[in-house]
Design a protein around this motif. Structure first.
Motif, PDB file in Angstrom:
ATOM      1  N   UNK A  97      55.737  48.370  75.874  1.00  0.00           N
ATOM      2  CA  UNK A  97      55.269  47.788  77.136  1.00  0.00           C
ATOM      3  C   UNK A  97      54.732  46.369  76.928  1.00  0.00           C
ATOM      4  N   UNK A  98      53.900  46.190  75.900  1.00  0.00           N
ATOM      5  CA  UNK A  98      53.323  44.871  75.632  1.00  0.00           C
ATOM      6  C   UNK A  98      54.405  43.914  75.148  1.00  0.00           C
ATOM      7  N   UNK A  99      55.300  44.408  74.305  1.00  0.00           N
ATOM      8  CA  UNK A  99      56.382  43.577  73.779  1.00  0.00           C
ATOM      9  C   UNK A  99      57.288  43.077  74.902  1.00  0.00           C
ATOM     10  N   UNK A 100      57.636  43.965  75.827  1.00  0.00           N
ATOM     11  CA  UNK A 100      58.494  43.576  76.952  1.00  0.00           C
ATOM     12  C   UNK A 100      57.810  42.547  77.841  1.00  0.00           C
ATOM     13  N   UNK A 101      56.505  42.741  78.064  1.00  0.00           N
ATOM     14  CA  UNK A 101      55.770  41.765  78.863  1.00  0.00           C
ATOM     15  C   UNK A 101      55.773  40.401  78.171  1.00  0.00           C
ATOM     16  N   UNK A 102      55.515  40.398  76.875  1.00  0.00           N
ATOM     17  CA  UNK A 102      55.496  39.143  76.137  1.00  0.00           C
ATOM     18  C   UNK A 102      56.828  38.423  76.170  1.00  0.00           C
ATOM     19  N   UNK A 103      57.911  39.179  76.038  1.00  0.00           N
ATOM     20  CA  UNK A 103      59.245  38.568  76.067  1.00  0.00           C
ATOM     21  C   UNK A 103      59.556  38.004  77.448  1.00  0.00           C
ATOM     22  N   UNK A 104      59.171  38.739  78.503  1.00  0.00           N
ATOM     23  CA  UNK A 104      59.416  38.278  79.870  1.00  0.00           C
ATOM     24  C   UNK A 104      58.630  37.014  80.186  1.00  0.00           C
ATOM     25  N   UNK A 105      57.383  36.975  79.710  1.00  0.00           N
ATOM     26  CA  UNK A 105      56.502  35.841  80.007  1.00  0.00           C
ATOM     27  C   UNK A 105      56.550  34.756  78.944  1.00  0.00           C
ATOM     28  N   UNK A 106      57.412  34.934  77.936  1.00  0.00           N
ATOM     29  CA  UNK A 106      57.520  33.978  76.820  1.00  0.00           C
ATOM     30  C   UNK A 106      56.167  33.762  76.142  1.00  0.00           C
ATOM     31  N   UNK A 107      55.504  34.868  75.851  1.00  0.00           N
ATOM     32  CA  UNK A 107      54.195  34.833  75.218  1.00  0.00           C
ATOM     33  C   UNK A 107      54.196  35.690  73.962  1.00  0.00           C
ATOM     34  N   UNK A 108      53.349  35.311  73.015  1.00  0.00           N
ATOM     35  CA  UNK A 108      53.122  36.141  71.835  1.00  0.00           C
ATOM     36  C   UNK A 108      51.728  36.742  71.950  1.00  0.00           C
ATOM     37  N   UNK A 109      51.664  38.041  71.987  1.00  0.00           N
ATOM     38  CA  UNK A 109      50.370  38.713  72.090  1.00  0.00           C
ATOM     39  C   UNK A 109      50.459  40.054  71.389  1.00  0.00           C
ATOM     40  N   UNK A 110      49.314  40.600  71.060  1.00  0.00           N
ATOM     41  CA  UNK A 110      49.293  41.886  70.380  1.00  0.00           C
ATOM     42  C   UNK A 110      47.865  42.337  70.158  1.00  0.00           C
ATOM     43  N   UNK A 111      47.718  43.498  69.544  1.00  0.00           N
ATOM     44  CA  UNK A 111      46.383  44.021  69.285  1.00  0.00           C
ATOM     45  C   UNK A 111      46.424  45.023  68.136  1.00  0.00           C
ATOM     46  N   UNK A 112      45.338  45.091  67.412  1.00  0.00           N
ATOM     47  CA  UNK A 112      45.163  46.189  66.469  1.00  0.00           C
ATOM     48  C   UNK A 112      44.728  47.421  67.249  1.00  0.00           C
ATOM     49  N   UNK A 113      44.792  48.574  66.629  1.00  0.00           N
ATOM     50  CA  UNK A 113      44.163  49.775  67.188  1.00  0.00           C
ATOM     51  C   UNK A 113      43.711  50.669  66.035  1.00  0.00           C
ATOM     52  N   UNK A 114      42.477  51.105  66.110  1.00  0.00           N
ATOM     53  CA  UNK A 114      41.980  52.164  65.234  1.00  0.00           C
ATOM     54  C   UNK A 114      41.358  53.200  66.153  1.00  0.00           C
ATOM     55  N   UNK A 115      41.997  54.372  66.204  1.00  0.00           N
ATOM     56  CA  UNK A 115      41.622  55.414  67.164  1.00  0.00           C
ATOM     57  C   UNK A 115      41.244  56.690  66.427  1.00  0.00           C
ATOM     58  N   UNK A 116      40.063  57.206  66.742  1.00  0.00           N
ATOM     59  CA  UNK A 116      39.548  58.437  66.140  1.00  0.00           C
ATOM     60  C   UNK A 116      39.477  59.522  67.205  1.00  0.00           C
ATOM     61  N   UNK A 117      40.216  60.593  66.989  1.00  0.00           N
ATOM     62  CA  UNK A 117      40.194  61.743  67.885  1.00  0.00           C
ATOM     63  C   UNK A 117      39.557  62.906  67.146  1.00  0.00           C
ATOM     64  N   UNK A 118      38.496  63.481  67.728  1.00  0.00           N
ATOM     65  CA  UNK A 118      37.823  64.624  67.107  1.00  0.00           C
ATOM     66  C   UNK A 118      38.047  65.855  67.974  1.00  0.00           C
ATOM     67  N   UNK A 119      38.625  66.871  67.358  1.00  0.00           N
ATOM     68  CA  UNK A 119      38.900  68.149  68.024  1.00  0.00           C
ATOM     69  C   UNK A 119      38.295  69.253  67.160  1.00  0.00           C
ATOM     70  N   UNK A 120      37.224  69.846  67.655  1.00  0.00           N
ATOM     71  CA  UNK A 120      36.512  70.874  66.891  1.00  0.00           C
ATOM     72  C   UNK A 120      36.060  70.303  65.544  1.00  0.00           C
ATOM     73  N   UNK A 121      36.477  70.875  64.447  1.00  0.00           N
ATOM     74  CA  UNK A 121      36.032  70.397  63.137  1.00  0.00           C
ATOM     75  C   UNK A 121      37.105  69.559  62.446  1.00  0.00           C
ATOM     76  N   UNK A 122      38.002  68.989  63.222  1.00  0.00           N
ATOM     77  CA  UNK A 122      39.104  68.206  62.672  1.00  0.00           C
ATOM     78  C   UNK A 122      39.113  66.821  63.311  1.00  0.00           C
TER      79      UNK A 122
END
Length: 262
Positions: A97-122
């Motif tokens: 989605x972000x890549x397509x937007x950047x190509x359409x708008x002739x822009x270079x953009x991006x982001x890191x992501x570090x996501x922690x999901x906790x489910x019970x003891x995992x």
């Protein structure tokens, strides 16, 4: 499980905008409380980095609210496998989605992501870029590996740790969300123990602070509630700013305790 959470985000001493973004969500299910905690470090000119990081945060929030409950309540034997597969698929979809937007708008953009999901003891950890996750209890353990050119050169023995700290290429990422179609998010998992504290942060936080300082200040045995956690996190960000860090700075911590919150 229940969660005590605190965070602080700051544009820093140089930049006019804060392109970092974060997410804290928890929900009570018949199988216990679950939590999703994310930090993103957006990159791009003007407001484009903000757009990229905000797009990922909104997308992951939607996934937590609409798709994850279906997995948790499905009763399938392969719940953990489904979680890993969906996490990867959803982030790859946001990448497109972000890549397509950047190509359409002739822009270079991006982001890191570090996501922690906790489910019970995992816990499940999804990682792209150079934001980090740590697990803190009796010691401090870095759970993520920086996906940067300098980190790769260091691992290969081509530069020393001291050289890595001042290398002008230290912000060059090997991958980020929105930059290329071939995204390969790293997903790991592990056990959550009563009293564990998890810290997520963008790279603006960890360059100017030592692991000993982080462990001393964020030792969960010394943090008695969210107000103290907030004061501590804010103090650490201010310390990094005093040391002349010029990037945006974001820190998010969650302390996990046995039993469910009321």
């Amino acid at each position: 499980m229940s969660f005590q959470v605190a965070y602080h985000t700051d544009a820093g001493i140089k930049k006019k905008t804060n392109q970092d973004a974060l997410l804290l969500k928890s929900a009570k299910t018949p199988k216990g409380r679950i939590g999703l905690f994310i930090v993103c470090d957006g990159m791009g000119g003007l407001t484009q980095g903000e757009l990229a990081s905000a797009t990922v945060i909104r997308g992951m929030s939607d996934w937590f609210e609409t798709e994850l409950p279906k997995i948790i309540l499905s009763g399938h034997e392969q719940v953990e496998t489904e979680i890993r597969q969906q996490l990867a698929a959803y982030v790859k979809g946001l990448n497109r989605k972000i890549l397509e937007y950047g190509e359409t708008a002739s822009l270079k953009l991006g982001t890191t992501i570090t996501a922690l999901l906790i489910v019970n003891t995992k816990y499940f950890l999804l990682h792209v870029g150079d934001s980090r996750a740590y697990q803190i209890h009796k010691d401090l353990l870095q759970l993520t590996k920086d996906q940067t050119l300098v980190a790769r050169e260091l691992e290969r023995g081509n530069i020393t740790e001291e050289q890595a700290k001042v290398d002008p290429r230290r912000n060059v990422l090997l991958q980020c969300v929105g930059a290329s179609p071939g995204l390969d998010p790293v997903i790991t998992d592990g056990e959550v123990k009563d009293g564990d504290l998890f810290m997520l942060c963008t790279d603006g936080f960890y360059h100017e602070i030592s692991e000993d300082e982080i462990f001393t200040r964020l030792n969960p045995d010394h943090l008695s509630g969210e107000e103290q956690m907030k004061e501590t996190v804010t103090g650490l960000v201010e310390l990094v700013k005093k040391r002349k860090e010029t990037d945006n700075i974001t820190v998010l911590i969650t302390k996990v305790t046995a039993g469910d919150a009321p």
